[in-house]
Design a protein around this motif. Structure first.
Motif, PDB file in Angstrom:
ATOM      1  N   ALA A  18     -53.408  -3.509  15.104  1.00  0.00           N
ATOM      2  CA  ALA A  18     -53.300  -4.285  16.234  1.00  0.00           C
ATOM      3  C   ALA A  18     -51.928  -4.679  16.593  1.00  0.00           C
ATOM      4  CB  ALA A  18     -54.225  -5.289  16.403  1.00  0.00           C
ATOM      5  N   ALA A  19     -51.302  -5.291  15.636  1.00  0.00           N
ATOM      6  CA  ALA A  19     -49.980  -5.506  15.772  1.00  0.00           C
ATOM      7  C   ALA A  19     -48.934  -4.397  15.843  1.00  0.00           C
ATOM      8  CB  ALA A  19     -49.308  -6.484  14.745  1.00  0.00           C
ATOM      9  N   ALA A  20     -49.378  -3.171  15.064  1.00  0.00           N
ATOM     10  CA  ALA A  20     -48.580  -2.004  15.593  1.00  0.00           C
ATOM     11  C   ALA A  20     -48.726  -1.295  16.722  1.00  0.00           C
ATOM     12  CB  ALA A  20     -48.779  -1.193  14.178  1.00  0.00           C
ATOM     13  N   ALA A  21     -49.848  -1.599  17.406  1.00  0.00           N
ATOM     14  CA  ALA A  21     -50.344  -0.967  18.377  1.00  0.00           C
ATOM     15  C   ALA A  21     -49.737  -1.547  19.702  1.00  0.00           C
ATOM     16  CB  ALA A  21     -51.871  -0.793  18.712  1.00  0.00           C
ATOM     17  N   ALA A  22     -48.845  -2.662  19.685  1.00  0.00           N
ATOM     18  CA  ALA A  22     -48.283  -3.272  21.072  1.00  0.00           C
ATOM     19  C   ALA A  22     -47.420  -2.298  21.579  1.00  0.00           C
ATOM     20  CB  ALA A  22     -47.653  -4.449  20.624  1.00  0.00           C
ATOM     21  N   THR A  23     -47.742  -1.729  22.910  1.00  0.00           N
ATOM     22  CA  THR A  23     -46.862  -1.055  23.592  1.00  0.00           C
ATOM     23  C   THR A  23     -46.623  -1.345  25.105  1.00  0.00           C
ATOM     24  OG1 THR A  23     -48.883   0.423  24.476  1.00  0.00           O
ATOM     25  CG2 THR A  23     -47.653   1.090  22.246  1.00  0.00           C
ATOM     26  N   HIS A  24     -45.679  -0.920  25.433  1.00  0.00           N
ATOM     27  CA  HIS A  24     -45.303  -1.217  26.941  1.00  0.00           C
ATOM     28  C   HIS A  24     -44.613  -0.027  27.428  1.00  0.00           C
ATOM     29  CE1 HIS A  24     -43.969  -3.755  30.305  1.00  0.00           C
ATOM     30  NE2 HIS A  24     -42.809  -3.349  30.181  1.00  0.00           N
ATOM     31  N   SER A  25     -45.244   0.494  28.640  1.00  0.00           N
ATOM     32  CA  SER A  25     -44.546   1.548  29.427  1.00  0.00           C
ATOM     33  C   SER A  25     -43.836   1.163  30.779  1.00  0.00           C
ATOM     34  CB  SER A  25     -45.685   2.563  29.829  1.00  0.00           C
ATOM     35  OG  SER A  25     -46.341   2.993  28.736  1.00  0.00           O
ATOM     36  N   VAL A  26     -42.835   1.938  30.727  1.00  0.00           N
ATOM     37  CA  VAL A  26     -41.764   1.708  32.277  1.00  0.00           C
ATOM     38  C   VAL A  26     -41.483   2.755  33.074  1.00  0.00           C
ATOM     39  CG1 VAL A  26     -40.717  -0.451  31.292  1.00  0.00           C
ATOM     40  CG2 VAL A  26     -39.660   1.551  31.031  1.00  0.00           C
ATOM     41  N   SER A  27     -41.415   2.810  34.235  1.00  0.00           N
ATOM     42  CA  SER A  27     -40.885   3.989  35.018  1.00  0.00           C
ATOM     43  C   SER A  27     -39.462   3.546  35.516  1.00  0.00           C
ATOM     44  CB  SER A  27     -42.062   4.015  36.013  1.00  0.00           C
ATOM     45  OG  SER A  27     -41.760   5.085  36.778  1.00  0.00           O
ATOM     46  N   ILE A  28     -38.794   4.697  35.363  1.00  0.00           N
ATOM     47  CA  ILE A  28     -37.258   4.496  35.918  1.00  0.00           C
ATOM     48  C   ILE A  28     -36.955   5.844  36.640  1.00  0.00           C
ATOM     49  CG2 ILE A  28     -34.824   4.640  34.849  1.00  0.00           C
ATOM     50  CD1 ILE A  28     -35.881   3.277  32.266  1.00  0.00           C
ATOM     51  N   GLU A  29     -36.272   5.378  37.685  1.00  0.00           N
ATOM     52  CA  GLU A  29     -35.600   6.526  38.659  1.00  0.00           C
ATOM     53  C   GLU A  29     -34.351   6.826  38.243  1.00  0.00           C
ATOM     54  OE1 GLU A  29     -34.968   7.195  43.164  1.00  0.00           O
ATOM     55  OE2 GLU A  29     -36.538   5.859  42.765  1.00  0.00           O
ATOM     56  N   HIS A  30     -34.121   8.068  38.024  1.00  0.00           N
ATOM     57  CA  HIS A  30     -32.882   8.436  37.710  1.00  0.00           C
ATOM     58  C   HIS A  30     -32.505   9.615  38.525  1.00  0.00           C
ATOM     59  CE1 HIS A  30     -29.806  10.399  35.008  1.00  0.00           C
ATOM     60  NE2 HIS A  30     -29.425   9.246  34.908  1.00  0.00           N
ATOM     61  N   HIS A  31     -31.561   9.449  39.589  1.00  0.00           N
ATOM     62  CA  HIS A  31     -31.192  10.764  40.173  1.00  0.00           C
ATOM     63  C   HIS A  31     -32.178  11.206  41.058  1.00  0.00           C
ATOM     64  CE1 HIS A  31     -26.751  10.271  39.050  1.00  0.00           C
ATOM     65  NE2 HIS A  31     -27.090  10.537  37.912  1.00  0.00           N
ATOM     66  N   GLY A  32     -33.231  10.376  41.524  1.00  0.00           N
ATOM     67  CA  GLY A  32     -34.603  10.796  42.253  1.00  0.00           C
ATOM     68  C   GLY A  32     -35.325  11.283  41.436  1.00  0.00           C
ATOM     69  N   GLN A  33     -35.495  11.581  40.214  1.00  0.00           N
ATOM     70  CA  GLN A  33     -36.196  12.035  39.457  1.00  0.00           C
ATOM     71  C   GLN A  33     -37.097  10.544  38.637  1.00  0.00           C
ATOM     72  OE1 GLN A  33     -35.153  14.623  36.159  1.00  0.00           O
ATOM     73  NE2 GLN A  33     -37.245  15.269  35.829  1.00  0.00           N
ATOM     74  N   GLN A  34     -38.413  10.477  38.535  1.00  0.00           N
ATOM     75  CA  GLN A  34     -39.240   9.486  38.027  1.00  0.00           C
ATOM     76  C   GLN A  34     -39.455   9.834  36.462  1.00  0.00           C
ATOM     77  OE1 GLN A  34     -39.041   6.718  40.258  1.00  0.00           O
ATOM     78  NE2 GLN A  34     -40.857   6.404  39.022  1.00  0.00           N
ATOM     79  N   LEU A  35     -38.974   9.039  35.625  1.00  0.00           N
ATOM     80  CA  LEU A  35     -39.048   8.979  34.075  1.00  0.00           C
ATOM     81  C   LEU A  35     -39.713   7.878  33.612  1.00  0.00           C
ATOM     82  CD1 LEU A  35     -35.550  10.131  33.277  1.00  0.00           C
ATOM     83  CD2 LEU A  35     -37.436  11.670  33.566  1.00  0.00           C
ATOM     84  N   GLY A  36     -40.666   8.310  32.523  1.00  0.00           N
ATOM     85  CA  GLY A  36     -41.394   7.344  32.061  1.00  0.00           C
ATOM     86  C   GLY A  36     -40.910   6.823  30.346  1.00  0.00           C
ATOM     87  N   ALA A  37     -40.796   5.941  30.088  1.00  0.00           N
ATOM     88  CA  ALA A  37     -40.555   5.412  28.818  1.00  0.00           C
ATOM     89  C   ALA A  37     -41.365   4.472  28.158  1.00  0.00           C
ATOM     90  CB  ALA A  37     -39.180   4.810  28.807  1.00  0.00           C
ATOM     91  N   THR A  38     -42.090   4.685  26.967  1.00  0.00           N
ATOM     92  CA  THR A  38     -42.849   3.801  26.270  1.00  0.00           C
ATOM     93  C   THR A  38     -42.240   3.327  25.197  1.00  0.00           C
ATOM     94  OG1 THR A  38     -44.609   5.603  26.876  1.00  0.00           O
ATOM     95  CG2 THR A  38     -45.231   3.924  24.961  1.00  0.00           C
ATOM     96  N   TYR A  39     -42.384   1.979  25.125  1.00  0.00           N
ATOM     97  CA  TYR A  39     -41.805   1.196  23.922  1.00  0.00           C
ATOM     98  C   TYR A  39     -43.024   0.686  23.129  1.00  0.00           C
ATOM     99  CZ  TYR A  39     -37.665   1.001  26.628  1.00  0.00           C
ATOM    100  OH  TYR A  39     -36.572   1.343  27.688  1.00  0.00           O
ATOM    101  N   THR A  40     -42.817   1.025  21.787  1.00  0.00           N
ATOM    102  CA  THR A  40     -43.778   0.506  20.872  1.00  0.00           C
ATOM    103  C   THR A  40     -43.423  -0.310  19.789  1.00  0.00           C
ATOM    104  OG1 THR A  40     -44.887   2.918  21.208  1.00  0.00           O
ATOM    105  CG2 THR A  40     -45.607   1.391  19.462  1.00  0.00           C
ATOM    106  N   ALA A  41     -43.984  -1.754  19.569  1.00  0.00           N
ATOM    107  CA  ALA A  41     -43.793  -2.421  18.531  1.00  0.00           C
ATOM    108  C   ALA A  41     -44.363  -2.240  17.331  1.00  0.00           C
ATOM    109  CB  ALA A  41     -43.868  -3.950  19.021  1.00  0.00           C
ATOM    110  N   ARG A  42     -43.471  -2.390  16.324  1.00  0.00           N
ATOM    111  CA  ARG A  42     -44.050  -2.290  14.903  1.00  0.00           C
ATOM    112  C   ARG A  42     -43.635  -3.476  14.067  1.00  0.00           C
ATOM    113  NH1 ARG A  42     -40.585   0.889  11.752  1.00  0.00           N
ATOM    114  NH2 ARG A  42     -39.185   2.138  12.839  1.00  0.00           N
ATOM    115  N   THR A  43     -44.013  -3.772  12.909  1.00  0.00           N
ATOM    116  CA  THR A  43     -43.567  -4.624  11.907  1.00  0.00           C
ATOM    117  C   THR A  43     -43.020  -3.960  10.713  1.00  0.00           C
ATOM    118  OG1 THR A  43     -45.748  -5.370  11.290  1.00  0.00           O
ATOM    119  CG2 THR A  43     -44.508  -6.617  13.231  1.00  0.00           C
ATOM    120  N   GLU A  44     -41.966  -4.570  10.383  1.00  0.00           N
ATOM    121  CA  GLU A  44     -41.820  -4.232   8.719  1.00  0.00           C
ATOM    122  C   GLU A  44     -41.781  -5.367   8.075  1.00  0.00           C
ATOM    123  OE1 GLU A  44     -37.757  -2.459   8.795  1.00  0.00           O
ATOM    124  OE2 GLU A  44     -38.554  -0.712   9.810  1.00  0.00           O
TER     125      GLU A  44
END
Length: 137
Positions: free
Chosen positions: A10-36
């Motif tokens: 559950a701690a490793a599965a923490a994710t957050h997605s964002v959408s970014i516009e770059h020169h008229g194109q929509q791009l998605g980025a997914t950030y995932t948290a994990r612990t060492e």
């Protein structure tokens, strides 16, 4: 599955997605948290005396970024967010004391993940601009 393994997943599965516009194109980025996790045993165990050993654990939060359109610009973002604690007894391989205790920090891990994603917006746009400039040449 054991409870500690479920908590670690559950701690490793923490994710957050964002959408970014770059020169008229929509791009998605997914950030995932994990612990060492790191742990070490401190104290002594002597015969005929009470056990004075403690298991000290430290969990460092690491954030991985992946773009939805491919593996380009995927990277690990270094952060300094750490959680730590200790329990009575020696650290043993199957104990997973830190993983069990991370459940209480889940909200803080998710909030940190959102902060890192927001702070990464500028560097991500700069990386996208440099890739676009290289592709144009």
């Amino acid at each position: 599955m054991t409870l500690s393994l479920l908590i670690a997943l559950a701690a490793a599965a923490a994710t957050h997605s964002v959408s970014i516009e770059h020169h008229g194109q929509q791009l998605g980025a997914t950030y995932t948290a994990r612990t060492e996790m790191r742990s070490r045993t401190v104290g002594a165990k002597a015969p005929n005396r009470m056990d004075a050993q403690r298991c000290h654990w430290t969990a460092t939060v690491v954030v991985d970024r992946k773009l939805d359109h491919g593996p380009a610009l995927a990277r690990t973002i270094a952060t300094d967010k750490r959680f730590s604690g200790s329990e009575a007894g020696a650290c043993t391989p199957g104990r997973n004391s830190g993983a069990r205790n991370l459940a209480q920090y889940q909200d803080k891990i998710e909030a940190h993940l959102v902060e890192v994603a927001n702070a990464d917006r500028g560097p991500l746009l700069a990386e996208l601009d440099s890739v676009r400039a290289l592709a144009s040449n």
